[in-house]
Design an enzyme around this catalytic site. Sequence first.
Site, mmCIF file in Angstrom:
data_model
loop_
_atom_site.group_PDB
_atom_site.id
_atom_site.type_symbol
_atom_site.label_atom_id
_atom_site.label_comp_id
_atom_site.label_asym_id
_atom_site.label_seq_id
_atom_site.Cartn_x
_atom_site.Cartn_y
_atom_site.Cartn_z
ATOM 1 C CB ALA A 9 -2.693 43.345 17.194
ATOM 2 C CG HIS A 361 -2.017 -5.806 1.166
ATOM 3 N ND1 HIS A 361 -2.641 -6.214 2.307
ATOM 4 C CD2 HIS A 361 -2.490 -6.607 0.179
ATOM 5 C CE1 HIS A 361 -3.452 -7.220 2.033
ATOM 6 N NE2 HIS A 361 -3.379 -7.467 0.749
ATOM 7 C CG ASN A 375 -8.828 -6.492 -5.734
ATOM 8 O OD1 ASN A 375 -9.120 -6.562 -4.548
ATOM 9 N ND2 ASN A 375 -7.673 -6.951 -6.210
#
Length: 459
Positions: A9, A361, A375
């Site tokens: 490499a 949302h 919630n």
Amino acid sequence: MNFKAIILAAGKGTRMKSKYPKVIHKVCGKEMVNHIIDVSKKSGVKDTVVILGHEADVVKEKLAEEIIIAMQTEQLGTGHAVKMAKEYINDEDTIVVLCGDTPLIKEETLKRLFEYHIENKYHATVLTTRVGNPTGYGRIIRDKKGDLLKIVEQKDANSEEKMISEINSGIYCFNGKSLREALDLLNNNNSQGEYYLTDTAKIMRDKGLKVGAFAGSTIEELMGVNSRVELSKAEEIMRRRINESHMVNGVTIIDTNSTYIESDVMIGNDTIIYPGVMLQGKTRIGSDCIIGMNSSITNSEIGDGTEIKNSTIIDSKVGENSTVGPYAYLRPKSDLGNNVKIGDFVEVKNAIIEDGSKASHLSYIGDAHVGKNVNIGCGVVFVNYDGKNKFKSIVKDNAFIGSNSNLVAPVVVEEKGYIATGSTITHDVPDGALAIARERQVIKEGWVEKKNQKDDQSK
């Protein structure tokens, strides 16, 4: 048997037209040299030596700590490169020499090469393949018994040798002791003034040692990457392999041409992947998931039965049977539990959201811990930054955060706390309490008519 890999490499890769070394360009999310390292490990290699040269420090940063580094400060040929690793070659080792720019080599191919080398008691074995057009490749010349006689480069081949379709792959397997001795006898008496690793096979044969060639690969598998065009071809082949591997293991991919899955991604069976999906890094997808169109998931864990809809997830975790999206954004350190819902245009960052909670949302949840069955209404913002420092908010189990509310951190909403719509909360809310933090609505009868009259008078 101790298998050891030497990976070449050190080259610059000028045709890549890049300031970065060729071998660290990625194919399906992983540096080419690391593809080679990983495949060699899976094939049974215990220790790996990587030969570095051009921009060695840059390449070294991409390698695991256990990788042994040997330096080739001058690029004087493949034989010279392997010489740089001679101190790591033990007599009892079986050495495989690989190229750092051939990321498509397969684990099964290397295993078969090792078996062939050992079963036939060869001191050197070259991996070969047969092609329709061998122009430009070194030809494999065998003796009457089928053993390797020599490798002839294109420029040195006569008309008969040029007709041979079996070519050298550049991948070799050696007996450690024989390789060490052959390296000592290498010379650079050739037009290029370089030390060729292929010469070791001739050196061994001249000493009466048995050397062979294993025609056990394909030209696709042995393709070297020397340009951006070839990099793209390698990417296409690797992507196809990855997708096919997942499908064989029970994953449905609707459109393989538009689905991008990197090499370290894991996916459970009966998961469905829709078009346009990108799965990157160390991502883990469970079973029975649905990953919807145009979703992007990076270094994240998705639990069984979860659905992701057109969303972006980075360095995060989503539990089982949850839904995310559409158009949600989970930034780093988001940790969602089971049966959680994160809906459209919700952004989460550095937050824990426990089982059964939902933000359906248009909300921002940052630097927060949200308990179970909470919630979070539309338009809720966890206000976490004062311009200098960030602070954390905590919302405990079964709380209700009304729409268009702001939680100004640091603040705690205790269990069953209830935040009225439109509130800006700056103090802790006790267990089971209602918090209202907004101006009372005022009605001014006839205000519009009075305003219009005033406006008319000012004209």
